[in-house]
Structures are given as structure tokens and as C-alpha cells.
Design a protein around this motif. Sequence first.
Motif, PDB file in Angstrom:
ATOM      1  N   ILE A 154      36.060  85.127 113.741  1.00 34.80           N
ATOM      2  CA  ILE A 154      35.654  85.445 115.109  1.00 34.80           C
ATOM      3  C   ILE A 154      34.560  84.481 115.560  1.00 34.80           C
ATOM      4  CG2 ILE A 154      34.527  87.149 116.589  1.00 34.80           C
ATOM      5  CD1 ILE A 154      36.020  89.329 114.961  1.00 34.80           C
ATOM      6  N   ARG A 190      35.047  81.804 118.481  1.00 34.41           N
ATOM      7  CA  ARG A 190      34.179  82.017 119.646  1.00 34.41           C
ATOM      8  C   ARG A 190      33.420  80.737 119.973  1.00 34.41           C
ATOM      9  NH1 ARG A 190      28.932  82.914 119.938  1.00 34.41           N
ATOM     10  NH2 ARG A 190      28.649  83.572 117.783  1.00 34.41           N
ATOM     11  N   LYS A 233      35.577  78.017 121.439  1.00 33.58           N
ATOM     12  CA  LYS A 233      35.866  78.266 122.850  1.00 33.58           C
ATOM     13  C   LYS A 233      34.603  78.242 123.707  1.00 33.58           C
ATOM     14  CE  LYS A 233      40.282  80.241 122.437  1.00 33.58           C
ATOM     15  NZ  LYS A 233      40.873  78.955 122.682  1.00 33.58           N
ATOM     16  N   LEU A 262      32.042  80.239 123.765  1.00 34.85           N
ATOM     17  CA  LEU A 262      31.677  81.558 124.288  1.00 34.85           C
ATOM     18  C   LEU A 262      30.443  82.065 123.559  1.00 34.85           C
ATOM     19  CD1 LEU A 262      35.182  83.309 124.333  1.00 34.85           C
ATOM     20  CD2 LEU A 262      33.871  82.563 126.318  1.00 34.85           C
ATOM     21  N   GLN A 268      29.259  86.849 126.154  1.00 35.46           N
ATOM     22  CA  GLN A 268      30.489  86.598 126.914  1.00 35.46           C
ATOM     23  C   GLN A 268      31.701  87.222 126.225  1.00 35.46           C
ATOM     24  OE1 GLN A 268      29.920  82.324 126.922  1.00 35.46           O
ATOM     25  NE2 GLN A 268      29.765  82.309 129.156  1.00 35.46           N
ATOM     26  N   LEU A 269      31.800  87.034 124.906  1.00 34.23           N
ATOM     27  CA  LEU A 269      32.925  87.619 124.180  1.00 34.23           C
ATOM     28  C   LEU A 269      32.874  89.140 124.256  1.00 34.23           C
ATOM     29  CD1 LEU A 269      35.460  87.247 122.479  1.00 34.23           C
ATOM     30  CD2 LEU A 269      33.995  87.136 120.448  1.00 34.23           C
ATOM     31  N   THR A 310      35.815  91.476 125.987  1.00 34.28           N
ATOM     32  CA  THR A 310      36.538  92.442 125.150  1.00 34.28           C
ATOM     33  C   THR A 310      36.073  93.883 125.381  1.00 34.28           C
ATOM     34  OG1 THR A 310      34.989  92.112 123.315  1.00 34.28           O
ATOM     35  CG2 THR A 310      36.986  90.751 123.321  1.00 34.28           C
ATOM     36  N   MET A 321      29.651  93.130 118.749  1.00 33.19           N
ATOM     37  CA  MET A 321      30.240  91.840 118.391  1.00 33.19           C
ATOM     38  C   MET A 321      29.421  91.171 117.286  1.00 33.19           C
ATOM     39  SD  MET A 321      32.983  91.754 120.042  1.00 33.19           S
ATOM     40  CE  MET A 321      33.424  90.225 119.289  1.00 33.19           C
ATOM     41  N   ILE A 326      40.174  91.102 121.051  1.00 35.49           N
ATOM     42  CA  ILE A 326      39.476  89.912 120.546  1.00 35.49           C
ATOM     43  C   ILE A 326      40.483  88.789 120.312  1.00 35.49           C
ATOM     44  CG2 ILE A 326      38.182  88.967 118.590  1.00 35.49           C
ATOM     45  CD1 ILE A 326      36.898  91.821 118.331  1.00 35.49           C
ATOM     46  N   ILE A 356      41.611  87.193 123.634  1.00 34.43           N
ATOM     47  CA  ILE A 356      40.591  86.330 124.236  1.00 34.43           C
ATOM     48  C   ILE A 356      40.449  85.031 123.447  1.00 34.43           C
ATOM     49  CG2 ILE A 356      38.115  86.112 124.760  1.00 34.43           C
ATOM     50  CD1 ILE A 356      39.734  88.004 126.655  1.00 34.43           C
ATOM     51  N   LEU A 357      40.550  85.113 122.127  1.00 34.05           N
ATOM     52  CA  LEU A 357      40.392  83.924 121.284  1.00 34.05           C
ATOM     53  C   LEU A 357      41.706  83.151 121.114  1.00 34.05           C
ATOM     54  CD1 LEU A 357      37.982  85.386 118.578  1.00 34.05           C
ATOM     55  CD2 LEU A 357      37.416  83.993 120.588  1.00 34.05           C
TER      56      LEU A 357
END
Length: 107
Positions: free
Chosen positions: A9, A13, A16, A18, A22-23, A27, A34, A53, A56-57
Motif C-alpha cells: 500500500i 501510494r 501515485k 498520494l 489523500q488515500l 477510500t 491508513m 484501496i 484507487i491504487l
Amino acid sequence: MPSPLGEKIRALRKQKKLSLEQLAELTESSKSYMWELENKDDPKPSAEKIGKIAAILEVTTEFLLNNTVETPTEQVIDEAFFRKYKKMPDDTKKRLRKILEAWDDDE
């Protein structure tokens, strides 16, 4: 010590670009939740949370939960894209197909 899930993760993250905040927002989680997923030894997220998750990833839930694979393969990335594509509105899918057809015509 972070779990393999937490390491994945965090790496994705950061890839990207993030932040934790933001993550968490994307989510529908808290920043502290997180952080725990990324840093605790044995996190126990729900299937729904893992799914959010992963989406988004842009990977699959299977990839996130697999302790033996460290980086996503092309197949994982393709599967994640297809899952995202299946949830798109019909008009968006139609536009994407037109783009791909035009691209094929150029070759």
C-alpha cells in the motif's frame, strides 16, 4: 514492522504521489486507519476496504493480499483496469472503444 500488505500500500501510494490523507479520503477512511494499515504488523482490513484501496491504487485485491508477489505484473494492472472499465458508464465505454479503434487504424 509493516506487513507485506502495508508495504505494498505504501509503495503504490507513493508511486501515485498520494499522501496518506489523500488515500484515506479517496477510500473513505481516516488518515490514522491508513497509517495503521501501512505500519502495523498484522492489519485486518475488511474485504470492502481492500477493494476500495485496490481500485484507487489500480491493482487487484488479490495482488494486495498475496504475500509472495511484491510488484504488480502487467496482468494485475490489466485486470484492475478492466474492473474499472466495467464500472464505467456506457457512454464512457463507447468513447474509449472509439479511441482504441482510431488508434488501431493508425497502425
